[in-house]
Design an enzyme around this catalytic site. Structure first.
Site, PDB file in Angstrom:
ATOM      1  N   ASP A   1       2.753 -11.521   8.808  1.00  0.00           N
ATOM      2  CA  ASP A   1       3.318 -11.405   7.470  1.00  0.00           C
ATOM      3  C   ASP A   1       4.241 -10.191   7.412  1.00  0.00           C
ATOM      4  O   ASP A   1       5.411 -10.308   7.078  1.00  0.00           O
ATOM      5  CB  ASP A   1       2.195 -11.281   6.440  1.00  0.00           C
ATOM      6  CG  ASP A   1       2.734 -11.157   5.035  1.00  0.00           C
ATOM      7  OD1 ASP A   1       3.834 -11.668   4.780  1.00  0.00           O
ATOM      8  OD2 ASP A   1       2.058 -10.545   4.188  1.00  0.00           O
TER       9      ASP A   1
ATOM     10  N   TYR B   1      -5.230 -12.141  -6.307  1.00  0.00           N
ATOM     11  CA  TYR B   1      -4.744 -11.987  -4.927  1.00  0.00           C
ATOM     12  C   TYR B   1      -5.593 -12.849  -4.009  1.00  0.00           C
ATOM     13  O   TYR B   1      -6.752 -12.557  -3.759  1.00  0.00           O
ATOM     14  CB  TYR B   1      -4.846 -10.515  -4.550  1.00  0.00           C
ATOM     15  CG  TYR B   1      -4.436 -10.146  -3.136  1.00  0.00           C
ATOM     16  CD1 TYR B   1      -3.494 -10.879  -2.426  1.00  0.00           C
ATOM     17  CD2 TYR B   1      -4.976  -9.026  -2.523  1.00  0.00           C
ATOM     18  CE1 TYR B   1      -3.107 -10.516  -1.149  1.00  0.00           C
ATOM     19  CE2 TYR B   1      -4.600  -8.642  -1.235  1.00  0.00           C
ATOM     20  CZ  TYR B   1      -3.666  -9.398  -0.557  1.00  0.00           C
ATOM     21  OH  TYR B   1      -3.288  -9.030   0.717  1.00  0.00           O
TER      22      TYR B   1
ATOM     23  N   CYS C   1       0.820  -1.212   0.000  1.00  0.00           N
ATOM     24  CA  CYS C   1       0.000   0.000   0.000  1.00  0.00           C
ATOM     25  C   CYS C   1       0.851   1.257   0.000  1.00  0.00           C
ATOM     26  O   CYS C   1       1.991   1.249   0.471  1.00  0.00           O
ATOM     27  CB  CYS C   1      -0.902   0.011   1.227  1.00  0.00           C
ATOM     28  SG  CYS C   1      -2.126  -1.276   1.123  1.00  0.00           S
TER      29      CYS C   1
END
Ligand code: ADP
Ligand code: SF4
Length: 692
Positions: free
Chosen positions: A264, A168, A30
């Site tokens: 993650d 995704y 992002c």
């Protein structure tokens, strides 16, 4: 030529119809730019293409309005307007011979939809574990519609110029929601057996392949192990890889889920470089196709080892590419000491999709490529480079400012610090539990300062106003930082706390503990936090590990709320619990006595804790006395030939390390503007709907 040890990282690799020029790959991340700020989006990605990354990707890119991420900012490919916005990124990335990728996305049950307003959709009607959303269970028509919208977005991706098109499926978004029994309770052909649960995702891959007509590589991102119920375990993850392998040109593998994205995008406080290999190395058993993995990789030796081992073919990076867009080129050219290594602080996260403009602690130019025109490696000679500059204070702000002034060719830059070494707060913050990697803020700057021949560093020199005036520099930058309030000045009362006085043995500040070695006089210690970030919990852990009985008291509703945004909060709490720290929330300390700390709880009820000492982590106060004294006598400045006195960093207002560095960088970039104290305007991107 790269060092032969790293040569494998510069081998090209075929992914479907496209070729990666090397093994450096910016995975989707992002930015806060989405399609709303096409210039920012293109500028940020193209900088990495210039810096040598073989491919750069967008952030998650919603295929349809029922994946409206508002209030977060994602990319979108809902229509041709979005296509035009993203085409700019493709064009600029291609100018630097890199591939451009788009991460097509649907968040299903995890969709906030503040703009769209209609219900979220998901395989089954089960409330989201991530947001407070209960979705509609998708009818077959919904499935067909989303798939058609996905295919349309894939066609637009191709038309926009993307080389890599994603399905995704990681992080428990829609394709994973179909695959995971935690989300999928369907009884039709999309639920039940693994084959059925995989059907939606497999169909998306087929449709995407058809839509791009062999002109784009098709990638899929998968969390191969959710490490929680929110997805699949490693066995099912690998089984899916086998099922889908024919349809995929590049496997982009990760771990975790939306709810546990903290595993993650692991912060360095709790995760070491390469931690995901424990799971993602197993993907090789299920596929011979190219694999890209991530784990905050910044060490080229380690990267080369991973590629040689066959675990991954490609080194993926989000944060290391933000901290240093030129990482691949620096490795290729053997300039390893110039790599600005990511410190794993995760400040880039609150600055990106919820923040609206990505920023980074290590790289002040991240997110400023387009709107301010800043290049991380290029610096214009300053028009007033015939001046000498004195920078007082060598913390993050002062060091950054001196480096940029040096690179802009100012005649002489003197960076002076009262301490016996440079670094300011970065001399001791990395000694807090788990904060070692933050030491890179100082290490990288020390190396750069050493290289600049027009910058001289003088430690062990405390300057007063007279000393500054007589120093002989025409420009003065005050970067004297801030200190933790020694009397407990705090957000709740805007007053000191009664009885709190850090000259007493039983009242301590963070600097007293970390720099001066002050030790609590007894076993029972209250750490009082109304700051809300890392200092309180880190000190509580340190003291508990050293054998003190620690009560962590916070006036805030939760422990370290800002750490929630940096994905550290859950682990901080666990850690404090593990080391025996008792935690008290919504508790405002009102008085400190010799063996007691008292205050009021959330509903006004009184509390008292027996304590031999209190550590005050309430608020910081700018150390601006020198600046104020200098500015108070403009006539004397003038008579000493001083043209201007500026201040930067925590001396202006206590702030994030990232923002203090940014402030120092900004001043130096604009040192030759008409009034450097006032930032130059930046380009603002505004959506303009064509008026009929
Ligand atoms: P920032 O985060 O804004 O860079 P820091 O608190 O890390 O600020 O650094 C401030 C530095 O300024 C400290 O290293 C401190 O020793 C130094 N300093 C403060 N006052 C003076 C002074 N009068 N002369 C020289 N150095 C000073
Ligand atoms: Fe790394 Fe921190 Fe920069 Fe993010 S903000 S890229 S974690 S240094």
């Amino acid at each position: 030529m790269p060092n032969p040890r790293h040569a494998a990282l510069f081998e090209p690799l075929q992914i479907g119809p496209k070729t990666l020029r090397n093994r450096f790959y910016q995975v989707p991340h992002c930015t806060g730019f989405g399609v709303q700020k096409p210039g920012g989006q293109a500028g940020h990605r193209a900088m990495k293409a210039e810096g040598g990354w073989a491919a750069v990707n967008t952030e998650y890119c919603a295929v349809s309005p029922d994946s409206d991420e508002t209030p977060f900012i994602s990319a979108r490919l809902w229509d041709d307007g979005d296509l035009r916005a993203l085409a700019r990124m493709c064009d600029e990335v291609h100018e630097h011979s890199a591939l451009a990728g788009v991460e097509l996305h649907h968040s299903g049950a995890h969709c906030p939809r503040r703009e769209w307003r209609l219900p979220a959709i998901a395989p089954s009607q089960l409330a989201s574990d991530y947001l407070l959303v209960t979705p509609k269970a998708m009818e077959r028509d919904d499935i067909r519609r989303v798939q058609a919208e996905w295919a349309a977005a894939a066609r637009r991706s191709r038309e926009a110029g993307f080389d890599i098109v994603y399905v995704y499926g990681a992080h428990s978004y829609l394709p994973m929601q179909f695959l995971s029994p935690f989300y999928n309770r369907r009884t039709d052909e999309y639920g039940g057996s693994l084959e059925n649960r995989a059907r939606f995702w497999l169909e998306l891959l087929e449709l995407t392949r058809e839509a791009v007509e062999g002109e784009c590589a098709v990638a899929t991102r998968i969390s191969v192990a959710a490490l929680s119920p929110y997805g699949v375990d490693l066995d099912e993850g690998l089984e899916f890889v086998r099922l889908a392998d024919d349809l995929v040109d590049l496997w982009d593998v990760a771990i975790g889920s939306a709810t546990e994205w903290s595993k993650d995008s692991g912060a360095s406080r709790f995760f070491r470089q390469g931690w995901q290999l424990e799971w993602t190395q197993h993907v090789r058993k299920a596929t011979a196709k190219p694999i890209v993995g991530v784990s905050r990789m910044t060490d080229p030796d380690r990267m080369a080892e991973i590629v040689a081992s066959g675990a991954w073919d490609v080194i993926g990076a989000a944060r290391p590419s933000i901290a240093d867009p030129f990482l691949p080129l620096k490795i290729e050219e053997g300039r390893l000491d110039e790599i600005r290594e990511c410190i794993g602080c995760n400040i880039c996260i609150p600055k990106s999709d919820p923040g609206g403009n990505i920023g980074c602690t290590q790289n002040a130019t991240a997110g400023e490529e387009f709107r301010r025109g800043w290049h991380p490696e290029r610096f214009e000679p300053a028009e007033n480079r015939d001046r000498d500059v004195l920078v007082v204070g060598a913390g993050p702000a002062g060091m950054e400012c001196a480096i940029v002034l040096g690179k802009r060719g100012l005649r002489r830059v003197h960076l002076v610090d009262a301490g016996d070494d440079i670094g300011g707060i970065m001399r001791w913050i990395p000694q807090l539990p788990g904060r070692g990697e933050w030491g890179r803020v100082l290490n990288w700057r020390r190396i750069q300062l050493d290289k600049l021949r027009n910058v001289e560093v003088l430690a062990g020199l405390r300057l007063d106003a007279e000393g500054v005036r007589e120093y002989g520099a025409e420009l003065v930058v005050v970067a004297t930082g801030a200190f933790w309030s020694p009397v407990g000045l705090n957000r709740e009362t805007h007053e000191p706390i009664a009885g709190a006085d850090a000259t007493l043995a039983h009242v301590l500040t963070p600097e007293q503990i970390m720099v001066e070695g002050k030790v609590p006089p007894g076993e029972r210690v209250v750490v009082y936090d109304s700051d809300g970030y890392f200092m309180g919990p880190d000190l509580a852990e340190k003291l508990a590990v050293e054998g003190f009985r620690v009560d962590f008291v916070t006036s805030l509703e939760d422990i370290s709320p800002f750490s929630e945004e940096t994905l550290e909060q859950v682990f901080l709490k666990e850690r404090l619990h593990e080391v025996g720290v008792r935690m008290h929330r919504s508790a405002v300390v009102g008085r400190v006595e010799l063996e007691k700390v008292t205050g009021v709880g959330e509903f006004g009820e009184a509390f008292a804790l027996e304590a031999d000492a209190i550590v005050l982590v309430t608020q910081r106060v700018s150390d601006d006395a020198l600046y104020q004294e200098l500015r108070a006598d403009e006539a004397r400045l003038e008579s000493e030939g001083i043209e201007a006195v500026y201040r930067i960093g925590d001396c202006v207002a206590p702030q994030l390390i990232a923002d203090a560095i940014f402030d120092g960088h900004r001043l130096a970039r604009e040192i030759d503007s008409e009034n450097p104290s006032v930032p130059l305007p930046f380009v603002r991107e505004r959506p303009v709907t064509a008026l009929a």
